[in-house]
Write an enzyme that holds these catalytic residues in place. Sequence first.
Site, PDB file in Angstrom:
ATOM      1  N   GLU A  22       0.844  -1.197   0.000  1.00  0.00           N
ATOM      2  CA  GLU A  22       0.000   0.000   0.000  1.00  0.00           C
ATOM      3  C   GLU A  22       0.876   1.242   0.000  1.00  0.00           C
ATOM      4  O   GLU A  22       2.076   1.168   0.309  1.00  0.00           O
ATOM      5  CB  GLU A  22      -0.922  -0.007   1.221  1.00  0.00           C
ATOM      6  CG  GLU A  22      -1.893  -1.170   1.212  1.00  0.00           C
ATOM      7  CD  GLU A  22      -2.910  -1.142   2.345  1.00  0.00           C
ATOM      8  OE1 GLU A  22      -3.802  -1.993   2.340  1.00  0.00           O
ATOM      9  OE2 GLU A  22      -2.805  -0.253   3.228  1.00  0.00           O
ATOM     10  N   TRP A  60       2.043  -0.329  -6.169  1.00  0.00           N
ATOM     11  CA  TRP A  60       3.122  -1.123  -6.758  1.00  0.00           C
ATOM     12  C   TRP A  60       2.619  -2.516  -7.178  1.00  0.00           C
ATOM     13  O   TRP A  60       3.303  -3.516  -6.967  1.00  0.00           O
ATOM     14  CB  TRP A  60       4.324  -1.243  -5.800  1.00  0.00           C
ATOM     15  CG  TRP A  60       4.798   0.046  -5.274  1.00  0.00           C
ATOM     16  CD1 TRP A  60       4.746   0.495  -3.996  1.00  0.00           C
ATOM     17  CD2 TRP A  60       5.374   1.118  -6.040  1.00  0.00           C
ATOM     18  NE1 TRP A  60       5.250   1.766  -3.907  1.00  0.00           N
ATOM     19  CE2 TRP A  60       5.643   2.181  -5.151  1.00  0.00           C
ATOM     20  CE3 TRP A  60       5.683   1.281  -7.401  1.00  0.00           C
ATOM     21  CZ2 TRP A  60       6.205   3.381  -5.554  1.00  0.00           C
ATOM     22  CZ3 TRP A  60       6.243   2.485  -7.799  1.00  0.00           C
ATOM     23  CH2 TRP A  60       6.512   3.506  -6.894  1.00  0.00           C
ATOM     24  N   ILE A  61       1.440  -2.539  -7.776  1.00  0.00           N
ATOM     25  CA  ILE A  61       0.834  -3.814  -8.144  1.00  0.00           C
ATOM     26  C   ILE A  61       1.218  -4.174  -9.581  1.00  0.00           C
ATOM     27  O   ILE A  61       0.790  -3.508 -10.539  1.00  0.00           O
ATOM     28  CB  ILE A  61      -0.698  -3.771  -7.998  1.00  0.00           C
ATOM     29  CG1 ILE A  61      -1.082  -3.314  -6.582  1.00  0.00           C
ATOM     30  CG2 ILE A  61      -1.290  -5.139  -8.329  1.00  0.00           C
ATOM     31  CD1 ILE A  61      -0.476  -4.133  -5.469  1.00  0.00           C
ATOM     32  N   GLU A  89       9.274  -8.035  -3.910  1.00  0.00           N
ATOM     33  CA  GLU A  89       9.107  -9.222  -3.061  1.00  0.00           C
ATOM     34  C   GLU A  89       9.847  -9.074  -1.732  1.00  0.00           C
ATOM     35  O   GLU A  89      10.401 -10.040  -1.198  1.00  0.00           O
ATOM     36  CB  GLU A  89       9.583 -10.500  -3.778  1.00  0.00           C
ATOM     37  CG  GLU A  89       8.969 -10.730  -5.139  1.00  0.00           C
ATOM     38  CD  GLU A  89       7.503 -11.134  -5.094  1.00  0.00           C
ATOM     39  OE1 GLU A  89       6.840 -10.807  -4.095  1.00  0.00           O
ATOM     40  OE2 GLU A  89       7.039 -11.738  -6.055  1.00  0.00           O
ATOM     41  N   THR A 123      12.240  -5.819   0.108  1.00  0.00           N
ATOM     42  CA  THR A 123      13.539  -5.223  -0.188  1.00  0.00           C
ATOM     43  C   THR A 123      14.662  -6.068   0.395  1.00  0.00           C
ATOM     44  O   THR A 123      14.463  -6.863   1.324  1.00  0.00           O
ATOM     45  CB  THR A 123      13.640  -3.805   0.402  1.00  0.00           C
ATOM     46  OG1 THR A 123      13.616  -3.902   1.840  1.00  0.00           O
ATOM     47  CG2 THR A 123      12.495  -2.918  -0.068  1.00  0.00           C
TER      48      THR A 123
END
Length: 379
Positions: A128, A157-158, A363, A365
């Site tokens: 989000e 960031w989808i 996935e 950082t």
Amino acid sequence: MTVDRILPTDEAYDLLALTTELADRELAPRAAQFEERGEFPREVLRTLGRSGLLGLPYPAEYGGAEQPYEVYLQVLEVLASRWLAVAEAVSVHTLSCYPVSAYGDEKLRAMLPDMIGGELLGAYCLSEPQGGSDAAALATRAERDGEEYVVSGTKAWITHAGAADFYNIFCRTGGPGPKGISCLLADADTPGITPQAPERTMGLRASPVAQIAFDDARVPADRLVGSEGTGFTIAMTALDSGRLGIAACAVGLAQAALDYAVAYAKERQQFGQAIIDFQGLGFLLADMATAVSAARAVTLAAARLRDAGRPYSVEAAKAKVFATDTAMRVTTDAVQVLGGAGYVADHPVERYLREAKVLQIVEGTNQIQRMVIARSLAR
């Protein structure tokens, strides 16, 4: 250069041969043009699905190939060596199928054949705007209203936003913290689900990434994956596998950069000889090759733990850190090998360098991965 692989079965060797053939024919010739246009290769994903490459780790009863993860990851590596955006799309889609496969009831699992066959493309809605790494603090809310959940909030960031056919929505159905999070499976055309304008990214421009707004979107209650309150467990379990997918993508990208740099260094002449014969450059290439082999080894070691049913979360974090840091270093060095030529778009190493950066971020950082590893050492 040819990678000398040890695979568990003859079927796996055939699968890698098929993957290489498809990647050379369908991916490599398109990559530069699609990346320049920022165009998502949806038909390429359908082709891979129809060839059986989108359901490799999943059960045969749902159309999957039941391949071990060590084989699936090497397929990803080959795809990434030809076109990272496609390999990343396969990794994200495989991740998006996991909640239904592992936690869904039989009604939801009836969707799996179309999912893993490539007819339905998935996306994973966890991050989000104010909560990327801190997934347990997500704010998107789903309120039960009869036989529906009403979802409100924003995801960020989808990958596949606006291109996907279904979304895994991680949302809050209960109180604060991880125990209040659930997972809903929503059709992309659900009223109230609105993908925003794609982000203008440094690399992977053929892969659409955007925010998604949920404005009182109504999702049927029977689209709840698992039970209420299990969403955080679903998300974290899926991400362990997803990190291995990103590690494999990083190995493939690094291998592509190494191969291009070696080929260039053999051809480029300076002071009357090929530049690969200068020790300074030869040693640089040797270190690159060693790092790629090491990244492949640590990634496959984690995959084999997963295949054996043993704990692998920490090893997945190590693989993700090491492989993506290796990809960043190797692509940077590949540009250096080409010199000025490496800094222009006429050669793909410029694109490889831009693409490598995002692998250190997605996935989870690499800083988050190091926290996972450090906490395991402190226990």
